[in-house]
Design a protein around this motif. Structure first.
Motif, mmCIF file in Angstrom:
data_model
loop_
_atom_site.group_PDB
_atom_site.id
_atom_site.type_symbol
_atom_site.label_atom_id
_atom_site.label_comp_id
_atom_site.label_asym_id
_atom_site.label_seq_id
_atom_site.Cartn_x
_atom_site.Cartn_y
_atom_site.Cartn_z
ATOM 1 N N LEU A 22 0.855 -1.191 0.000
ATOM 2 C CA LEU A 22 0.000 0.000 0.000
ATOM 3 C C LEU A 22 0.888 1.238 0.000
ATOM 4 C CD1 LEU A 22 -2.688 -1.024 2.634
ATOM 5 C CD2 LEU A 22 -2.904 -1.064 0.151
ATOM 6 N N THR A 23 1.078 1.813 -1.164
ATOM 7 C CA THR A 23 1.936 2.985 -1.256
ATOM 8 C C THR A 23 1.258 4.165 -1.953
ATOM 9 O OG1 THR A 23 2.883 2.187 -3.335
ATOM 10 C CG2 THR A 23 4.038 1.576 -1.305
ATOM 11 N N GLU A 24 0.138 3.896 -2.629
ATOM 12 C CA GLU A 24 -0.542 4.986 -3.321
ATOM 13 C C GLU A 24 -1.345 5.801 -2.297
ATOM 14 O OE1 GLU A 24 -1.155 1.770 -4.093
ATOM 15 O OE2 GLU A 24 -0.010 1.504 -5.940
ATOM 16 N N PRO A 25 -1.315 7.131 -2.435
ATOM 17 C CA PRO A 25 -2.023 7.977 -1.477
ATOM 18 C C PRO A 25 -3.483 7.585 -1.270
ATOM 19 C CG PRO A 25 -0.623 9.320 -2.857
ATOM 20 C CD PRO A 25 -0.552 7.920 -3.406
ATOM 21 N N GLU A 26 -4.202 7.320 -2.333
ATOM 22 C CA GLU A 26 -5.629 7.000 -2.198
ATOM 23 C C GLU A 26 -5.834 5.726 -1.387
ATOM 24 O OE1 GLU A 26 -4.085 7.468 -5.178
ATOM 25 O OE2 GLU A 26 -4.702 9.548 -5.468
ATOM 26 N N ARG A 27 -4.971 4.738 -1.588
ATOM 27 C CA ARG A 27 -5.097 3.477 -0.853
ATOM 28 C C ARG A 27 -4.760 3.664 0.626
ATOM 29 N NH1 ARG A 27 -2.385 -1.449 -3.754
ATOM 30 N NH2 ARG A 27 -3.741 -2.565 -2.332
ATOM 31 N N LEU A 28 -3.787 4.517 0.898
ATOM 32 C CA LEU A 28 -3.433 4.781 2.297
ATOM 33 C C LEU A 28 -4.566 5.527 3.000
ATOM 34 C CD1 LEU A 28 0.299 5.756 1.801
ATOM 35 C CD2 LEU A 28 -0.556 3.703 2.955
ATOM 36 N N ILE A 29 -5.162 6.480 2.319
ATOM 37 C CA ILE A 29 -6.289 7.227 2.895
ATOM 38 C C ILE A 29 -7.423 6.270 3.237
ATOM 39 C CG2 ILE A 29 -8.124 8.873 2.336
ATOM 40 C CD1 ILE A 29 -5.968 10.490 0.801
ATOM 41 N N THR A 30 -7.718 5.366 2.317
ATOM 42 C CA THR A 30 -8.789 4.394 2.559
ATOM 43 C C THR A 30 -8.416 3.431 3.688
ATOM 44 O OG1 THR A 30 -9.484 4.520 0.258
ATOM 45 C CG2 THR A 30 -10.165 2.559 1.500
ATOM 46 N N ARG A 31 -7.199 2.916 3.643
ATOM 47 C CA ARG A 31 -6.748 1.932 4.633
ATOM 48 C C ARG A 31 -6.812 2.490 6.054
ATOM 49 N NH1 ARG A 31 -5.641 -0.284 8.454
ATOM 50 N NH2 ARG A 31 -4.110 -1.877 8.923
ATOM 51 N N PHE A 32 -6.372 3.729 6.208
ATOM 52 C CA PHE A 32 -6.283 4.292 7.556
ATOM 53 C C PHE A 32 -7.471 5.189 7.913
ATOM 54 C CE2 PHE A 32 -1.701 3.440 6.649
ATOM 55 C CZ PHE A 32 -1.578 2.401 7.566
ATOM 56 N N GLY A 33 -8.412 5.318 7.006
ATOM 57 C CA GLY A 33 -9.617 6.094 7.316
ATOM 58 C C GLY A 33 -9.361 7.576 7.462
ATOM 59 N N TRP A 34 -8.384 8.082 6.705
ATOM 60 C CA TRP A 34 -8.030 9.491 6.826
ATOM 61 C C TRP A 34 -9.031 10.437 6.171
ATOM 62 C CZ3 TRP A 34 -2.287 8.154 5.739
ATOM 63 C CH2 TRP A 34 -1.648 7.851 6.948
ATOM 64 N N ASP A 35 -10.065 9.874 5.604
ATOM 65 C CA ASP A 35 -11.136 10.734 5.085
ATOM 66 C C ASP A 35 -12.378 10.642 5.962
ATOM 67 O OD1 ASP A 35 -11.679 8.117 4.385
ATOM 68 O OD2 ASP A 35 -12.172 8.564 2.285
ATOM 69 N N ASP A 36 -12.238 10.007 7.123
ATOM 70 C CA ASP A 36 -13.355 9.919 8.055
ATOM 71 C C ASP A 36 -13.659 11.299 8.647
ATOM 72 O OD1 ASP A 36 -13.289 7.234 7.603
ATOM 73 O OD2 ASP A 36 -12.486 6.678 9.579
ATOM 74 N N SER A 37 -14.885 11.473 9.038
ATOM 75 C CA SER A 37 -15.292 12.773 9.583
ATOM 76 C C SER A 37 -14.668 13.052 10.951
ATOM 77 C CB SER A 37 -16.812 12.843 9.684
ATOM 78 O OG SER A 37 -17.287 11.825 10.543
ATOM 79 N N ASP A 38 -14.170 12.010 11.629
ATOM 80 C CA ASP A 38 -13.564 12.239 12.942
ATOM 81 C C ASP A 38 -12.065 12.547 12.866
ATOM 82 O OD1 ASP A 38 -12.889 9.666 12.128
ATOM 83 O OD2 ASP A 38 -12.973 8.842 14.164
ATOM 84 N N CYS A 39 -11.531 12.678 11.653
ATOM 85 C CA CYS A 39 -10.117 13.031 11.490
ATOM 86 C C CYS A 39 -9.986 14.545 11.330
ATOM 87 C CB CYS A 39 -9.522 12.356 10.258
ATOM 88 S SG CYS A 39 -9.218 10.610 10.507
ATOM 89 N N CYS A 40 -8.843 15.054 11.785
ATOM 90 C CA CYS A 40 -8.617 16.498 11.708
ATOM 91 C C CYS A 40 -8.237 16.939 10.298
ATOM 92 C CB CYS A 40 -7.521 16.906 12.688
ATOM 93 S SG CYS A 40 -5.863 16.308 12.247
ATOM 94 N N GLY A 41 -7.802 15.983 9.462
ATOM 95 C CA GLY A 41 -7.438 16.311 8.083
ATOM 96 C C GLY A 41 -5.958 16.540 7.861
ATOM 97 N N ARG A 42 -5.198 16.607 8.942
ATOM 98 C CA ARG A 42 -3.769 16.865 8.821
ATOM 99 C C ARG A 42 -3.073 15.785 7.996
ATOM 100 N NH1 ARG A 42 1.142 16.173 12.710
ATOM 101 N NH2 ARG A 42 0.056 14.237 13.044
ATOM 102 N N CYS A 43 -3.407 14.526 8.230
ATOM 103 C CA CYS A 43 -2.719 13.438 7.541
ATOM 104 C C CYS A 43 -3.071 13.395 6.053
ATOM 105 C CB CYS A 43 -3.018 12.115 8.225
ATOM 106 S SG CYS A 43 -2.256 12.042 9.862
ATOM 107 N N ALA A 44 -4.304 13.678 5.734
ATOM 108 C CA ALA A 44 -4.676 13.723 4.321
ATOM 109 C C ALA A 44 -3.973 14.892 3.628
ATOM 110 C CB ALA A 44 -6.188 13.838 4.176
ATOM 111 N N ASP A 45 -3.761 15.976 4.363
ATOM 112 C CA ASP A 45 -3.054 17.124 3.785
ATOM 113 C C ASP A 45 -1.594 16.806 3.490
ATOM 114 O OD1 ASP A 45 -5.338 18.626 3.937
ATOM 115 O OD2 ASP A 45 -4.737 19.746 5.728
#
Ligand code: FES
Length: 72
Positions: A22-45
């Motif tokens: 898992l190295t593609e940004p989209e896959r990492l976002i999905t894997r770790f739930g970085w687009d969840d509403s309870d995230c601050c958004g820092r990691c997706a940024d």
């Protein structure tokens, strides 16, 4: 070292994802739930940094001839 406080993820978690391919940004976002509403958004940024860390953990990274030639 903690990478993501919202999800309690460490550098080791990111590296394990990279080792699993898992190295593609989209896959990492999905894997770790970085687009969840309870995230601050820092990691997706800063997803490119996480993707780089994950890619460095690929088993073939150290021996990759393309990497070697790009560093010289
Ligand atoms: S610290 Fe990672 S999403 Fe908030």
């Amino acid at each position: 070292m903690y990478i993501c406080l919202c999800k309690g993820l460490t550098e080791s978690d990111i590296r394990q994802a990279g080792e699993a391919g898992l190295t593609e940004p989209e896959r990492l976002i999905t894997r770790f739930g970085w687009d969840d509403s309870d995230c601050c958004g820092r990691c997706a940024d800063h997803i490119d940094c996480a993707a780089t860390l994950a890619a460095e953990s690929l088993p073939c990274f150290a021996a990759c001839p393309a990497r070697s030639s790009s560093l010289t």
